[in-house]
Motif scaffolding. Structure first.
Motif, PDB file in Angstrom:
ATOM      1  N   ALA A 124      -3.154   0.156  -3.845  1.00  0.00           N
ATOM      2  CA  ALA A 124      -2.631  -1.132  -3.400  1.00  0.00           C
ATOM      3  C   ALA A 124      -2.204  -1.922  -4.634  1.00  0.00           C
ATOM      4  CB  ALA A 124      -3.689  -1.894  -2.623  1.00  0.00           C
ATOM      5  N   THR A 125      -1.092  -2.637  -4.512  1.00  0.00           N
ATOM      6  CA  THR A 125      -0.569  -3.447  -5.609  1.00  0.00           C
ATOM      7  C   THR A 125      -0.103  -4.798  -5.077  1.00  0.00           C
ATOM      8  OG1 THR A 125       1.659  -2.521  -5.337  1.00  0.00           O
ATOM      9  CG2 THR A 125       0.217  -1.418  -6.918  1.00  0.00           C
ATOM     10  N   TRP A 126      -0.045  -5.776  -5.978  1.00  0.00           N
ATOM     11  CA  TRP A 126       0.465  -7.097  -5.618  1.00  0.00           C
ATOM     12  C   TRP A 126       0.979  -7.786  -6.869  1.00  0.00           C
ATOM     13  CZ3 TRP A 126      -4.427  -5.284  -5.223  1.00  0.00           C
ATOM     14  CH2 TRP A 126      -5.391  -5.818  -6.078  1.00  0.00           C
ATOM     15  N   SER A 127       1.860  -8.729  -6.663  1.00  0.00           N
ATOM     16  CA  SER A 127       2.490  -9.489  -7.740  1.00  0.00           C
ATOM     17  C   SER A 127       1.518 -10.507  -8.319  1.00  0.00           C
ATOM     18  CB  SER A 127       3.718 -10.206  -7.170  1.00  0.00           C
ATOM     19  OG  SER A 127       4.104 -11.286  -7.988  1.00  0.00           O
ATOM     20  N   GLU A 128       1.733 -10.878  -9.572  1.00  0.00           N
ATOM     21  CA  GLU A 128       0.899 -11.905 -10.208  1.00  0.00           C
ATOM     22  C   GLU A 128       1.130 -13.282  -9.602  1.00  0.00           C
ATOM     23  OE1 GLU A 128       4.678 -11.576 -12.581  1.00  0.00           O
ATOM     24  OE2 GLU A 128       3.222 -10.107 -11.913  1.00  0.00           O
TER      25      GLU A 128
ATOM     26  N   ILE B 268       0.838  -1.186   0.000  1.00  0.00           N
ATOM     27  CA  ILE B 268       0.000   0.000   0.000  1.00  0.00           C
ATOM     28  C   ILE B 268       0.882   1.249   0.000  1.00  0.00           C
ATOM     29  CG2 ILE B 268      -0.236   0.047   2.511  1.00  0.00           C
ATOM     30  CD1 ILE B 268      -3.162   1.038   2.058  1.00  0.00           C
ATOM     31  N   ALA B 269       0.435   2.275  -0.704  1.00  0.00           N
ATOM     32  CA  ALA B 269       1.170   3.539  -0.773  1.00  0.00           C
ATOM     33  C   ALA B 269       0.167   4.664  -0.980  1.00  0.00           C
ATOM     34  CB  ALA B 269       2.173   3.518  -1.919  1.00  0.00           C
TER      35      ALA B 269
ATOM     36  N   ALA C 169      -7.646  13.181 -10.367  1.00  0.00           N
ATOM     37  CA  ALA C 169      -7.122  13.588 -11.674  1.00  0.00           C
ATOM     38  C   ALA C 169      -6.475  12.421 -12.416  1.00  0.00           C
ATOM     39  CB  ALA C 169      -6.102  14.713 -11.496  1.00  0.00           C
ATOM     40  N   GLY C 170      -6.326  11.290 -11.744  1.00  0.00           N
ATOM     41  CA  GLY C 170      -5.724  10.138 -12.394  1.00  0.00           C
ATOM     42  C   GLY C 170      -4.215  10.228 -12.517  1.00  0.00           C
ATOM     43  N   VAL C 171      -3.589  11.115 -11.753  1.00  0.00           N
ATOM     44  CA  VAL C 171      -2.137  11.249 -11.791  1.00  0.00           C
ATOM     45  C   VAL C 171      -1.525  10.060 -11.064  1.00  0.00           C
ATOM     46  CG1 VAL C 171      -0.203  12.678 -11.031  1.00  0.00           C
ATOM     47  CG2 VAL C 171      -2.297  13.744 -11.887  1.00  0.00           C
ATOM     48  N   GLY C 172      -0.409   9.629 -11.513  1.00  0.00           N
ATOM     49  CA  GLY C 172       0.268   8.505 -10.876  1.00  0.00           C
ATOM     50  C   GLY C 172       0.118   7.262 -11.715  1.00  0.00           C
ATOM     51  N   LEU C 173       0.217   6.134 -11.096  1.00  0.00           N
ATOM     52  CA  LEU C 173       0.160   4.873 -11.819  1.00  0.00           C
ATOM     53  C   LEU C 173      -1.236   4.604 -12.360  1.00  0.00           C
ATOM     54  CD1 LEU C 173       2.192   2.643  -9.355  1.00  0.00           C
ATOM     55  CD2 LEU C 173       2.960   3.549 -11.535  1.00  0.00           C
ATOM     56  N   PRO C 174      -1.339   4.083 -13.561  1.00  0.00           N
ATOM     57  CA  PRO C 174      -2.653   3.708 -14.086  1.00  0.00           C
ATOM     58  C   PRO C 174      -3.183   2.494 -13.326  1.00  0.00           C
ATOM     59  CG  PRO C 174      -0.937   2.975 -15.561  1.00  0.00           C
ATOM     60  CD  PRO C 174      -0.258   3.792 -14.490  1.00  0.00           C
ATOM     61  N   ILE C 175      -4.482   2.396 -13.248  1.00  0.00           N
ATOM     62  CA  ILE C 175      -5.088   1.254 -12.572  1.00  0.00           C
ATOM     63  C   ILE C 175      -5.253   0.134 -13.589  1.00  0.00           C
ATOM     64  CG2 ILE C 175      -7.141   0.459 -11.339  1.00  0.00           C
ATOM     65  CD1 ILE C 175      -5.241   2.421  -9.818  1.00  0.00           C
ATOM     66  N   GLY C 176      -4.795  -1.027 -13.239  1.00  0.00           N
ATOM     67  CA  GLY C 176      -4.865  -2.183 -14.119  1.00  0.00           C
ATOM     68  C   GLY C 176      -4.921  -3.435 -13.274  1.00  0.00           C
ATOM     69  N   PRO C 177      -4.594  -4.575 -13.860  1.00  0.00           N
ATOM     70  CA  PRO C 177      -4.580  -5.796 -13.059  1.00  0.00           C
ATOM     71  C   PRO C 177      -3.617  -5.663 -11.878  1.00  0.00           C
ATOM     72  CG  PRO C 177      -4.417  -6.311 -15.383  1.00  0.00           C
ATOM     73  CD  PRO C 177      -4.274  -4.820 -15.257  1.00  0.00           C
ATOM     74  N   ASN C 178      -4.024  -6.197 -10.755  1.00  0.00           N
ATOM     75  CA  ASN C 178      -3.216  -6.241  -9.535  1.00  0.00           C
ATOM     76  C   ASN C 178      -2.896  -4.854  -8.992  1.00  0.00           C
ATOM     77  OD1 ASN C 178      -3.354  -8.915 -10.164  1.00  0.00           O
ATOM     78  ND2 ASN C 178      -1.215  -9.140 -10.653  1.00  0.00           N
ATOM     79  N   MET C 179      -3.810  -3.914  -9.213  1.00  0.00           N
ATOM     80  CA  MET C 179      -3.648  -2.560  -8.690  1.00  0.00           C
ATOM     81  C   MET C 179      -5.032  -1.934  -8.524  1.00  0.00           C
ATOM     82  SD  MET C 179      -1.627   0.680 -10.327  1.00  0.00           S
ATOM     83  CE  MET C 179      -0.159  -0.309 -10.498  1.00  0.00           C
ATOM     84  N   VAL C 180      -5.265  -1.349  -7.342  1.00  0.00           N
ATOM     85  CA  VAL C 180      -6.539  -0.677  -7.080  1.00  0.00           C
ATOM     86  C   VAL C 180      -6.287   0.623  -6.332  1.00  0.00           C
ATOM     87  CG1 VAL C 180      -7.975  -2.761  -7.046  1.00  0.00           C
ATOM     88  CG2 VAL C 180      -6.882  -1.983  -4.945  1.00  0.00           C
ATOM     89  N   ARG C 181      -7.249   1.514  -6.433  1.00  0.00           N
ATOM     90  CA  ARG C 181      -7.230   2.751  -5.659  1.00  0.00           C
ATOM     91  C   ARG C 181      -8.387   2.716  -4.680  1.00  0.00           C
ATOM     92  NH1 ARG C 181      -5.852   6.212 -10.758  1.00  0.00           N
ATOM     93  NH2 ARG C 181      -3.735   6.843 -10.223  1.00  0.00           N
ATOM     94  N   GLY C 182      -8.209   3.402  -3.559  1.00  0.00           N
ATOM     95  CA  GLY C 182      -9.271   3.467  -2.572  1.00  0.00           C
ATOM     96  C   GLY C 182      -8.959   4.487  -1.501  1.00  0.00           C
ATOM     97  N   THR C 183      -9.763   4.442  -0.443  1.00  0.00           N
ATOM     98  CA  THR C 183      -9.632   5.350   0.686  1.00  0.00           C
ATOM     99  C   THR C 183      -9.380   4.537   1.946  1.00  0.00           C
ATOM    100  OG1 THR C 183     -11.198   6.853  -0.361  1.00  0.00           O
ATOM    101  CG2 THR C 183     -10.801   7.167   1.997  1.00  0.00           C
TER     102      THR C 183
END
Length: 141
Positions: free
Chosen positions: A129-133, A61-62, A69-83
């Motif tokens: 949040a991110t995680w490895s495949e 988590i970071a 605004a969607g700045v930063g890493l794009p959201i894709g597999p193994n990555m989510v945004r939240g509060t």
């Protein structure tokens, strides 16, 4: 391979979904607000109902720079945004509850390896949040 056993043996995020992509060495599982790229094959093809098990200590988590605004890493597999909706400090680790846009809560256990903590997240902060495949386990029963 069973949802019952995975839930019984410990702390785990369980997400129901369907296989969206099936290849020889990997699958993509769509769980609504979370897409998992999993470095393993599964029984069944595209559209198969499965459950993905994701252990809290395997997720990183970071702070999210600017989720609106969607700045930063794009959201894709193994990555989510939240509060960050909740957190608890346990000395050697902190447990975060990350609320995703779809209403799901992802539990994350982050090791406290530095004295002041490198994550520095608190209640209400935007985070990703991110995680490895290699981390998700696809359960077919």
């Amino acid at each position: 391979a069973s949802r019952f056993v995975a839930d019984f043996i410990g702390n785990v995020n369980l997400m129901d979904g369907t296989v969206a992509e099936h290849a020889a060495g990997h699958v993509v599982v769509d769980c609504g607000d979370v897409r998992h790229l999993v470095a393993q094959g599964v029984e069944g093809g595209i559209g198969t109902a499965v459950t993905v098990a994701l252990r809290p200590e395997k997720i990183r988590i970071a702070a999210d720079a600017d989720p609106v605004a969607g700045v930063g890493l794009p959201i894709g597999p193994n990555m989510v945004r939240g509060t960050v909706m909740d957190l608890a400090y346990f000395g050697s680790y902190t447990v975060y509850h990350l609320l995703l846009a779809g209403g799901r809560t992802l539990k994350i256990s982050q090791s406290n390896t530095e004295r002041q903590g490198s994550v520095a997240l608190t209640w209400g902060d935007a985070a990703r949040a991110t995680w490895s495949e290699q981390v998700p386990m696809v359960l077919t029963r």
